[in-house]
Design a protein around this motif. Structure first.
Motif, PDB file in Angstrom:
ATOM      1  N   PRO A 122     -14.331  13.593 -11.134  1.00 46.14           N
ATOM      2  CA  PRO A 122     -12.994  13.008 -10.960  1.00 46.14           C
ATOM      3  C   PRO A 122     -12.316  12.759 -12.311  1.00 46.14           C
ATOM      4  N   GLN A 123     -10.987  12.874 -12.280  1.00 45.91           N
ATOM      5  CA  GLN A 123     -10.210  12.657 -13.503  1.00 45.91           C
ATOM      6  C   GLN A 123      -9.031  11.754 -13.179  1.00 45.91           C
ATOM      7  N   LEU A 124      -8.798  10.762 -14.021  1.00 49.51           N
ATOM      8  CA  LEU A 124      -7.692   9.831 -13.817  1.00 49.51           C
ATOM      9  C   LEU A 124      -6.351  10.559 -13.911  1.00 49.51           C
ATOM     10  N   ILE A 125      -5.483  10.315 -12.915  1.00 48.25           N
ATOM     11  CA  ILE A 125      -4.159  10.936 -12.961  1.00 48.25           C
ATOM     12  C   ILE A 125      -3.046   9.911 -13.116  1.00 48.25           C
ATOM     13  N   ILE A 126      -3.231   8.725 -12.605  1.00 46.55           N
ATOM     14  CA  ILE A 126      -2.237   7.678 -12.742  1.00 46.55           C
ATOM     15  C   ILE A 126      -2.882   6.358 -12.345  1.00 46.55           C
ATOM     16  N   ASP A 127      -2.372   5.263 -12.896  1.00 44.46           N
ATOM     17  CA  ASP A 127      -2.889   3.957 -12.521  1.00 44.46           C
ATOM     18  C   ASP A 127      -1.748   2.943 -12.516  1.00 44.46           C
ATOM     19  N   ILE A 128      -1.990   1.801 -11.892  1.00 42.98           N
ATOM     20  CA  ILE A 128      -0.974   0.757 -11.838  1.00 42.98           C
ATOM     21  C   ILE A 128      -1.663  -0.600 -11.893  1.00 42.98           C
ATOM     22  N   ARG A 129      -1.041  -1.524 -12.570  1.00 48.18           N
ATOM     23  CA  ARG A 129      -1.572  -2.876 -12.662  1.00 48.18           C
ATOM     24  C   ARG A 129      -0.826  -3.798 -11.700  1.00 48.18           C
ATOM     25  N   SER A 130      -1.423  -4.922 -11.422  1.00 45.62           N
ATOM     26  CA  SER A 130      -0.904  -5.774 -10.349  1.00 45.62           C
ATOM     27  C   SER A 130       0.435  -6.427 -10.675  1.00 45.62           C
ATOM     28  N   ASN A 131       0.849  -6.389 -11.940  1.00 47.88           N
ATOM     29  CA  ASN A 131       2.133  -6.987 -12.289  1.00 47.88           C
ATOM     30  C   ASN A 131       3.284  -5.975 -12.241  1.00 47.88           C
ATOM     31  N   VAL A 132       2.986  -4.782 -11.720  1.00 54.29           N
ATOM     32  CA  VAL A 132       3.996  -3.720 -11.635  1.00 54.29           C
ATOM     33  C   VAL A 132       4.061  -3.238 -10.194  1.00 54.29           C
ATOM     34  N   GLY A 133       5.262  -2.927  -9.696  1.00 56.21           N
ATOM     35  CA  GLY A 133       5.399  -2.483  -8.322  1.00 56.21           C
ATOM     36  C   GLY A 133       5.384  -0.975  -8.148  1.00 56.21           C
ATOM     37  N   GLU A 134       5.767  -0.258  -9.195  1.00 55.40           N
ATOM     38  CA  GLU A 134       5.843   1.199  -9.088  1.00 55.40           C
ATOM     39  C   GLU A 134       5.679   1.816 -10.476  1.00 55.40           C
ATOM     40  N   LYS A 135       5.064   2.978 -10.501  1.00 54.80           N
ATOM     41  CA  LYS A 135       4.903   3.722 -11.758  1.00 54.80           C
ATOM     42  C   LYS A 135       5.030   5.192 -11.453  1.00 54.80           C
ATOM     43  N   LYS A 136       5.718   5.910 -12.332  1.00 51.39           N
ATOM     44  CA  LYS A 136       5.954   7.331 -12.081  1.00 51.39           C
ATOM     45  C   LYS A 136       5.589   8.151 -13.308  1.00 51.39           C
ATOM     46  N   ASP A 137       5.026   9.325 -13.055  1.00 55.55           N
ATOM     47  CA  ASP A 137       4.702  10.258 -14.131  1.00 55.55           C
ATOM     48  C   ASP A 137       4.983  11.664 -13.625  1.00 55.55           C
ATOM     49  N   GLN A 138       6.145  12.165 -13.961  1.00 58.56           N
ATOM     50  CA  GLN A 138       6.608  13.482 -13.539  1.00 58.56           C
ATOM     51  C   GLN A 138       6.606  13.566 -12.008  1.00 58.56           C
ATOM     52  N   ARG A 139       5.761  14.408 -11.416  1.00 54.52           N
ATOM     53  CA  ARG A 139       5.807  14.588  -9.952  1.00 54.52           C
ATOM     54  C   ARG A 139       4.962  13.583  -9.187  1.00 54.52           C
ATOM     55  N   ILE A 140       4.227  12.750  -9.869  1.00 50.36           N
ATOM     56  CA  ILE A 140       3.390  11.785  -9.160  1.00 50.36           C
ATOM     57  C   ILE A 140       3.883  10.362  -9.408  1.00 50.36           C
ATOM     58  N   ALA A 141       3.719   9.527  -8.382  1.00 52.97           N
ATOM     59  CA  ALA A 141       4.118   8.133  -8.480  1.00 52.97           C
ATOM     60  C   ALA A 141       3.141   7.297  -7.669  1.00 52.97           C
ATOM     61  N   VAL A 142       2.997   6.063  -8.074  1.00 51.18           N
ATOM     62  CA  VAL A 142       2.163   5.129  -7.328  1.00 51.18           C
ATOM     63  C   VAL A 142       2.983   3.874  -7.067  1.00 51.18           C
ATOM     64  N   THR A 143       2.867   3.342  -5.855  1.00 50.79           N
ATOM     65  CA  THR A 143       3.541   2.094  -5.498  1.00 50.79           C
ATOM     66  C   THR A 143       2.485   1.081  -5.080  1.00 50.79           C
ATOM     67  N   LEU A 144       2.774  -0.181  -5.342  1.00 56.80           N
ATOM     68  CA  LEU A 144       1.835  -1.262  -5.032  1.00 56.80           C
ATOM     69  C   LEU A 144       2.579  -2.373  -4.307  1.00 56.80           C
ATOM     70  N   ASN A 145       2.025  -2.808  -3.180  1.00 59.20           N
ATOM     71  CA  ASN A 145       2.540  -3.960  -2.451  1.00 59.20           C
ATOM     72  C   ASN A 145       1.427  -5.002  -2.427  1.00 59.20           C
ATOM     73  N   LYS A 146       1.509  -5.966  -3.344  1.00 62.13           N
ATOM     74  CA  LYS A 146       0.446  -6.964  -3.455  1.00 62.13           C
ATOM     75  C   LYS A 146       0.355  -7.855  -2.233  1.00 62.13           C
ATOM     76  N   THR A 147       1.494  -8.168  -1.628  1.00 65.33           N
ATOM     77  CA  THR A 147       1.492  -9.050  -0.471  1.00 65.33           C
ATOM     78  C   THR A 147       0.722  -8.429   0.684  1.00 65.33           C
ATOM     79  N   ALA A 148       0.988  -7.141   0.902  1.00 68.03           N
ATOM     80  CA  ALA A 148       0.319  -6.429   1.987  1.00 68.03           C
ATOM     81  C   ALA A 148      -1.031  -5.868   1.569  1.00 68.03           C
ATOM     82  N   LYS A 149      -1.342  -5.937   0.295  1.00 65.42           N
ATOM     83  CA  LYS A 149      -2.579  -5.390  -0.266  1.00 65.42           C
ATOM     84  C   LYS A 149      -2.727  -3.912   0.050  1.00 65.42           C
ATOM     85  N   HIS A 150      -1.685  -3.164  -0.242  1.00 62.68           N
ATOM     86  CA  HIS A 150      -1.825  -1.721  -0.147  1.00 62.68           C
ATOM     87  C   HIS A 150      -1.074  -1.017  -1.266  1.00 62.68           C
ATOM     88  N   PHE A 151      -1.546   0.167  -1.593  1.00 65.52           N
ATOM     89  CA  PHE A 151      -0.931   0.986  -2.631  1.00 65.52           C
ATOM     90  C   PHE A 151      -0.995   2.446  -2.211  1.00 65.52           C
TER      91      PHE A 151
END
Lengths: 113, 115
Positions: free
Chosen positions: B44-73
């Motif tokens: 496995p190789q890391l492609i993107i990550d997000i920390r709990s103080n951020v709601g969304e992060k984007k890197d070209q064609r990939i993005a990650v979203t985090l909803n801490k209240t619902a505990k899902h990303f």
């Protein structure tokens, strides 16, 4: 370039034999990990080490042991191989204990007959 | 301990379409959520990550979203290409005691991009 290498890449052994999988990294990372990957289970932590002479049990440590005599190597030993230990094993390392990217080796496929 | 659920287990999309993979976690104290891509025969190789103080992060064609209240990303891949075909793992980092932080991985999603 720095890297993490595992050997052997493929091994077939018999039940009851002792097996050692080697892991060597040239990043000078203190933190090293062993995972097993099985269909339907993802990646599960076997053992980890935060530095020389430090070893810790992970989620699925029964039947496995590790030793850390230097920074570069963390060999994984199966004392008496069982068919349930047929799996793909990944070694990984990272620089920072609490954060940062985990770098994986290419895996060692072990079959226990 | 932490428990990470990942869905779907397999996903097929047409080239150019978007792909979304979802994960939930159980430990509200988890604070770091990486995504790894595993190509056939590789580690496995890391492609993107997000920390709990951020709601969304984007890197070209990939993005990650985090909803801490619902505990899902979620991982979003837009304009998918055949080289995006791989197994993707989500993970959550939580405190496991004695000064130790560990990643708990989801079971993986096999993404197939059909040309």
């Amino acid at each position: 370039d720095a890297e993490i290498t595992q050997s052997p890449r493929h091994k077939i052994t018999e039940t009851g034999r002792q097996v050692t999988l080697a892991c060597h990294q040239t990043w000078n990372h203190n933190n090293m990990f062993w995972y097993r990957q099985d269909l339907g289970h993802g990646l599960r932590l076997i053992h980890y080490s935060y530095g020389v002479q430090d070893t810790n049990k992970g989620e699925v440590s029964d039947g496995y042991s590790v030793s850390r005599s230097n920074t570069e190597d963390l060999p994984l030993t199966l004392e008496s191989a069982a068919s349930s230990q047929t799996s793909v094993y990944f070694c990984a390392s990272k620089l920072d204990r609490t954060a940062g990217e985990l770098f994986f080796g290419e895996g060692s496929r072990l079959t226990v007959l | 301990g932490e428990n990470v659920e990942q869905h779907p287990s397999t996903l097929s999309v047409q080239e150019g379409d978007s792909a979304v993979i979802k994960c939930t976690y159980s430990d509200s104290a988890s604070n770091y959520f990486p995504w790894y891509k595993q190509e056939l025969g590789k580690g496995p190789q890391l492609i993107i990550d997000i920390r709990s103080n951020v709601g969304e992060k984007k890197d070209q064609r990939i993005a990650v979203t985090l909803n801490k209240t619902a505990k899902h990303f979620s991982l979003h891949i837009t304009e998918t290409q055949p080289e995006d075909s791989a197994v993707y793992f989500c993970a959550a980092r939580s405190y496991s005691g004695a000064g130790s932080y560990q990643l708990t991985f989801g079971k993986g999603t096999k993404l197939s991009v059909i040309p």
